[in-house]
Design an enzyme around this catalytic site. Structure first.
Site, PDB file in Angstrom:
ATOM      1  N   ASN A   1       0.869  -1.072  -0.143  1.00 14.95           N
ATOM      2  CA  ASN A   1       0.029  -0.065   0.108  1.00 14.95           C
ATOM      3  C   ASN A   1       0.807   1.242  -0.113  1.00 14.95           C
ATOM      4  OD1 ASN A   1      -2.338   1.814   0.551  1.00 14.95           O
ATOM      5  ND2 ASN A   1      -1.752   1.779   2.540  1.00 14.95           N
TER       6      ASN A   1
ATOM      7  N   HIS B   1       1.014   5.203   1.472  1.00 12.95           N
ATOM      8  CA  HIS B   1       0.431   5.978   2.531  1.00 12.95           C
ATOM      9  C   HIS B   1       1.024   7.333   2.506  1.00 12.95           C
ATOM     10  CE1 HIS B   1      -2.071   6.722   6.289  1.00 12.95           C
ATOM     11  NE2 HIS B   1      -0.875   7.206   6.676  1.00 12.95           N
TER      12      HIS B   1
ATOM     13  N   SER C   1       5.056   6.544   2.512  1.00 11.98           N
ATOM     14  CA  SER C   1       5.784   5.201   2.761  1.00 11.98           C
ATOM     15  C   SER C   1       4.973   4.131   1.747  1.00 11.98           C
ATOM     16  CB  SER C   1       5.693   4.686   4.213  1.00 11.98           C
ATOM     17  OG  SER C   1       5.740   5.976   4.890  1.00 11.98           O
TER      18      SER C   1
ATOM     19  N   ASP D   1      -2.156   0.455   8.285  1.00 12.55           N
ATOM     20  CA  ASP D   1      -0.744   1.190   8.057  1.00 12.55           C
ATOM     21  C   ASP D   1       0.145   0.817   8.992  1.00 12.55           C
ATOM     22  OD1 ASP D   1      -2.366   2.725   6.508  1.00 12.55           O
ATOM     23  OD2 ASP D   1      -3.181   4.087   7.795  1.00 12.55           O
TER      24      ASP D   1
HETATM   25  C1  GAR Z   1      -2.738   9.329  -2.245  1.00 14.77           C
HETATM   26  O1  GAR Z   1      -2.179  10.225  -1.572  1.00 14.77           O
HETATM   27  C2  GAR Z   1      -2.500   8.018  -1.322  1.00 14.77           C
HETATM   28  O2  GAR Z   1      -1.501   8.037  -0.727  1.00 14.77           O
HETATM   29  C3  GAR Z   1      -3.838   7.931  -0.530  1.00 14.77           C
HETATM   30  O3  GAR Z   1      -4.803   8.492  -1.316  1.00 14.77           O
HETATM   31  C4  GAR Z   1      -4.274   9.022  -2.513  1.00 14.77           C
HETATM   32  C5  GAR Z   1      -4.799   8.506  -3.560  1.00 14.77           C
HETATM   33  O4  GAR Z   1      -4.388   9.322  -4.963  1.00 14.77           O
HETATM   34  N1  GAR Z   1      -4.023   6.925   0.284  1.00 14.77           N
HETATM   35  C6  GAR Z   1      -4.323   6.868   1.469  1.00 14.77           C
HETATM   36  O5  GAR Z   1      -4.798   7.760   2.006  1.00 14.77           O
HETATM   37  C7  GAR Z   1      -4.627   5.419   2.045  1.00 14.77           C
HETATM   38  N2  GAR Z   1      -4.868   5.039   3.198  1.00 14.77           N
HETATM   39  P1  GAR Z   1      -4.384   8.635  -6.174  1.00 14.77           P
HETATM   40  O6  GAR Z   1      -5.854   8.044  -6.264  1.00 14.77           O
HETATM   41  O7  GAR Z   1      -4.331   9.847  -7.094  1.00 14.77           O
HETATM   42  O8  GAR Z   1      -3.371   7.789  -6.442  1.00 14.77           O
END
Ligand code: GAR
Length: 219
Positions: free
Chosen positions: A109, A111, A138, A147
């Protein structure tokens, strides 16, 4: 070259997914995207994946009676596409123990914080409230605690005095787009190996000495 087949799970914009798809186009990149799955029909990332000619499916959690049947559908789609590793990229659905167990050591994943700081949601708001001067992102293995799985790779990003949630999120997202393909390459090339709950790195280089935030200056 035998490429690592990945399945990407998304829920929204899919910009991390897109950065992985782009990286995979390089002939010497040791990873290929076998399938993209979104749990939200309106996710923009689904169209991006289709435009990039990657098999893309919507498996809407609302179409299923319970988490188990939703996750069974996810699992079937992933295995039908011979996926070896699941990559969550902005996938905003908590997974049950059964699914996590089925892919343990084979699911990662991204984060948007320097774990183990700022787990959970509303990360950038909390980073700004806490007044930390360096944040980041990360890539980590998924395990039962949210997480908290073994960290594969991290990028540090400065927090600037004029930042708001949007400006900080976009600076961190830019780093995410570099970090996720990098982490995948390290895993596929067996330069990052999960051993006893920790990722051990082979031949890692220190390219940058330290990141100072605020930047050091001479008066
Ligand atoms: C990203 O910033 C990712 O790290 C976060 O959501 C966004 C997705 O953007 N994920 C989380 O917060 C997971 N807990 P994207 O759809 O444009 O890749």
């Amino acid at each position: 070259m035998q490429k690592l087949k990945i399945g990407i799970l998304i829920s929204g914009g899919g910009s991390n997914m897109h950065s992985i798809i782009r990286a995979c186009k390089a002939p010497n990149f040791p990873v290929e995207v076998a399938v993209v799955i979104s749990n939200r029909p309106e996710a923009k990332g689904i169209n991006i994946a289709k435009d990039e000619e990657v098999p893309a499916f919507i498996i809407d959690h609302k179409d299923y009676d319970d988490r188990k049947s939703f996750e069974d559908a996810l699992h079937t789609c992933l295995t039908e596409h011979a996926v070896e590793m699941v990559c969550n990229a902005g996938f905003m659905r908590i997974l049950t123990e059964d699914f996590v167990d089925a892919w343990l050591g084979r699911q990662i994943n991204i984060h948007p914080s320097l774990l183990p700081s700022f787990k959970g949601l509303h990360i950038h708001e909390r980073v700004l409230e806490a007044g930390v001067k360096i944040t980041g992102c990360s890539v980590h293995y998924v395990d039962l605690e949210v997480d908290a799985g073994a960290i594969v790779a991290q990028a540090a990003v400065p927090v600037l005095s004029g930042d708001n949630v949007e400006s900080l999120a976009s600076r961190v997202l830019e780093a995410e787009h570099q970090l996720y393909p990098h982490a995948l390459r390290m895993i596929a090339e067996k330069r990052a190996n999960l051993v006893g709950g920790v990722v051990k790195l082979k031949n890692d280089l220190i390219a940058e000495p330290s990141l100072y935030s605020p930047t050091l200056y001479i008066q």
